[in-house]
Scaffold this motif. Structure first.
Motif, PDB file in Angstrom:
ATOM      1  N   ARG A   3     -52.848  40.715 -93.502  1.00 42.52           N
ATOM      2  CA  ARG A   3     -53.172  40.920 -92.084  1.00 42.52           C
ATOM      3  C   ARG A   3     -54.591  41.452 -91.886  1.00 42.52           C
ATOM      4  O   ARG A   3     -55.156  41.317 -90.815  1.00 42.52           O
ATOM      5  CB  ARG A   3     -52.157  41.863 -91.450  1.00 42.52           C
ATOM      6  CG  ARG A   3     -50.835  41.203 -91.177  1.00 42.52           C
ATOM      7  CD  ARG A   3     -49.916  42.093 -90.346  1.00 42.52           C
ATOM      8  NE  ARG A   3     -48.708  41.369 -90.037  1.00 42.52           N
ATOM      9  CZ  ARG A   3     -47.527  41.598 -90.598  1.00 42.52           C
ATOM     10  NH1 ARG A   3     -47.397  42.552 -91.502  1.00 42.52           N
ATOM     11  NH2 ARG A   3     -46.483  40.881 -90.261  1.00 42.52           N
ATOM     12  N   GLU A   4     -55.139  42.082 -92.906  1.00 47.36           N
ATOM     13  CA  GLU A   4     -56.502  42.612 -92.814  1.00 47.36           C
ATOM     14  C   GLU A   4     -57.554  41.508 -92.778  1.00 47.36           C
ATOM     15  O   GLU A   4     -58.630  41.711 -92.244  1.00 47.36           O
ATOM     16  CB  GLU A   4     -56.789  43.537 -94.007  1.00 47.36           C
ATOM     17  CG  GLU A   4     -56.099  44.857 -93.918  1.00 47.36           C
ATOM     18  CD  GLU A   4     -56.590  45.683 -92.746  1.00 47.36           C
ATOM     19  OE1 GLU A   4     -57.805  45.845 -92.598  1.00 47.36           O
ATOM     20  OE2 GLU A   4     -55.743  46.139 -91.972  1.00 47.36           O
ATOM     21  N   CYS A   6     -56.698  37.921 -92.224  1.00 50.28           N
ATOM     22  CA  CYS A   6     -56.283  36.722 -91.496  1.00 50.28           C
ATOM     23  C   CYS A   6     -55.577  37.111 -90.203  1.00 50.28           C
ATOM     24  O   CYS A   6     -54.977  38.175 -90.117  1.00 50.28           O
ATOM     25  CB  CYS A   6     -55.329  35.882 -92.338  1.00 50.28           C
ATOM     26  SG  CYS A   6     -56.049  35.266 -93.854  1.00 50.28           S
ATOM     27  N   ARG A   7     -55.654  36.239 -89.245  1.00 54.92           N
ATOM     28  CA  ARG A   7     -54.977  36.470 -87.965  1.00 54.92           C
ATOM     29  C   ARG A   7     -53.593  35.832 -87.989  1.00 54.92           C
ATOM     30  O   ARG A   7     -53.339  34.895 -88.735  1.00 54.92           O
ATOM     31  CB  ARG A   7     -55.780  35.854 -86.827  1.00 54.92           C
ATOM     32  CG  ARG A   7     -57.107  36.493 -86.594  1.00 54.92           C
ATOM     33  CD  ARG A   7     -57.789  35.858 -85.396  1.00 54.92           C
ATOM     34  NE  ARG A   7     -57.684  34.402 -85.445  1.00 54.92           N
ATOM     35  CZ  ARG A   7     -58.677  33.583 -85.743  1.00 54.92           C
ATOM     36  NH1 ARG A   7     -59.853  34.063 -86.014  1.00 54.92           N
ATOM     37  NH2 ARG A   7     -58.493  32.275 -85.761  1.00 54.92           N
ATOM     38  N   ASP A   8     -52.725  36.336 -87.121  1.00 61.20           N
ATOM     39  CA  ASP A   8     -51.404  35.754 -86.879  1.00 61.20           C
ATOM     40  C   ASP A   8     -50.540  35.626 -88.126  1.00 61.20           C
ATOM     41  O   ASP A   8     -49.835  34.636 -88.301  1.00 61.20           O
ATOM     42  CB  ASP A   8     -51.530  34.386 -86.208  1.00 61.20           C
ATOM     43  CG  ASP A   8     -52.274  34.453 -84.882  1.00 61.20           C
ATOM     44  OD1 ASP A   8     -52.170  35.499 -84.216  1.00 61.20           O
ATOM     45  OD2 ASP A   8     -52.970  33.484 -84.537  1.00 61.20           O
ATOM     46  N   VAL A   9     -50.594  36.610 -88.992  1.00 61.92           N
ATOM     47  CA  VAL A   9     -49.744  36.610 -90.183  1.00 61.92           C
ATOM     48  C   VAL A   9     -48.328  36.972 -89.739  1.00 61.92           C
ATOM     49  O   VAL A   9     -48.127  37.950 -89.029  1.00 61.92           O
ATOM     50  CB  VAL A   9     -50.257  37.614 -91.236  1.00 61.92           C
ATOM     51  CG1 VAL A   9     -49.308  37.685 -92.414  1.00 61.92           C
ATOM     52  CG2 VAL A   9     -51.658  37.232 -91.681  1.00 61.92           C
ATOM     53  N   THR A  10     -47.362  36.169 -90.139  1.00 60.67           N
ATOM     54  CA  THR A  10     -45.973  36.423 -89.775  1.00 60.67           C
ATOM     55  C   THR A  10     -45.114  36.424 -91.027  1.00 60.67           C
ATOM     56  O   THR A  10     -45.461  35.806 -92.037  1.00 60.67           O
ATOM     57  CB  THR A  10     -45.428  35.359 -88.800  1.00 60.67           C
ATOM     58  OG1 THR A  10     -45.548  34.074 -89.411  1.00 60.67           O
ATOM     59  CG2 THR A  10     -46.182  35.372 -87.487  1.00 60.67           C
ATOM     60  N   ASP A  40     -49.635  32.650 -93.006  1.00 60.87           N
ATOM     61  CA  ASP A  40     -50.953  33.116 -92.566  1.00 60.87           C
ATOM     62  C   ASP A  40     -51.446  32.055 -91.606  1.00 60.87           C
ATOM     63  O   ASP A  40     -51.491  30.890 -91.945  1.00 60.87           O
ATOM     64  CB  ASP A  40     -51.840  33.240 -93.808  1.00 60.87           C
ATOM     65  CG  ASP A  40     -53.287  32.948 -93.538  1.00 60.87           C
ATOM     66  OD1 ASP A  40     -53.867  32.208 -94.322  1.00 60.87           O
ATOM     67  OD2 ASP A  40     -53.810  33.438 -92.552  1.00 60.87           O
TER      68      ASP A  40
END
Length: 183
Positions: A3-4, A6-10, A40
């Motif tokens: 998450r640090e 990349c965006r929108d990590v689920t 990611d």
């Protein structure tokens, strides 16, 4: 850690439904509720492309792994994950797939090593820290995570709210030096 950078990590994202598409392997997961462990959103491996990861932790001392080398056991587990999800993710979701295979003692499969190396490079660049210190810090975090998982299996659950660490202001170099981790 993902998450640090990349965006929108689920976690546990559902894969797209199959609408007549055929997958290469009979063992592939073709259910409409198929999930992988981590997604990611964009740009981890290739700019603009989503990346999916699925995690497997195995014990190399189990009877089915004792007659083969550790490297062969890692490759066997990676191949199983790729057969389960790889073809579907590439051809239906049009994303990349990386199986993250670990041993219970912290060993990594070849694709997990590549993933962690890339993650460390991206984190080091973003935080302006030496890559070697970021790698040492990540390996330490991974070791403690695996240790917690093993203890949970032995002792059973003692539920407590999950804790998160704010990595924004973390100085990896100072943390590694202070903790005495060898680089």
């Amino acid at each position: 850690m993902l998450r640090e950078v990349c965006r929108d990590v689920t976690t546990e994202p559902t894969l797209l439904h199959l609408n007549g598409e055929h997958v290469q392997y009979r063992t592939a997961n073709t259910t409409n509720e198929a999930r992988v462990d981590v997604s990611d959103a964009r740009g981890f491996w290739t700019r603009g492309q989503r990346a999916f990861m699925d995690i497997r932790i195995f014990d190399p001392m189990v009877a089915c792994h004792q007659r083969i080398t550790l490297e062969a056991a890692h490759q066997k587990n990676e191949r199983e994950k790729i057969r389960n999800y790889g073809d579907r993710i590439r051809n239906v979701d049009h994303c990349s797939f990386t199986p993250l295979v670990f041993t219970t003692s912290g060993g990594m499969g070849p694709k997990a090593k590549c993933f962690y190396s890339r993650l460390a490079d991206v984190m080091a660049e973003k935080k302006h820290q030496p890559s070697s210190h970021v790698v040492a810090w990540m390996r330490c975090r991974l070791s403690f995570s695996l240790l917690r998982s093993a203890l949970l299996c032995l002792r059973g659950t003692r539920y407590s709210d999950p804790t998160t660490i704010d990595l924004d202001g973390l100085n990896y170099q100072a943390t590694v030096v202070e903790s005495g981790i060898l680089v």
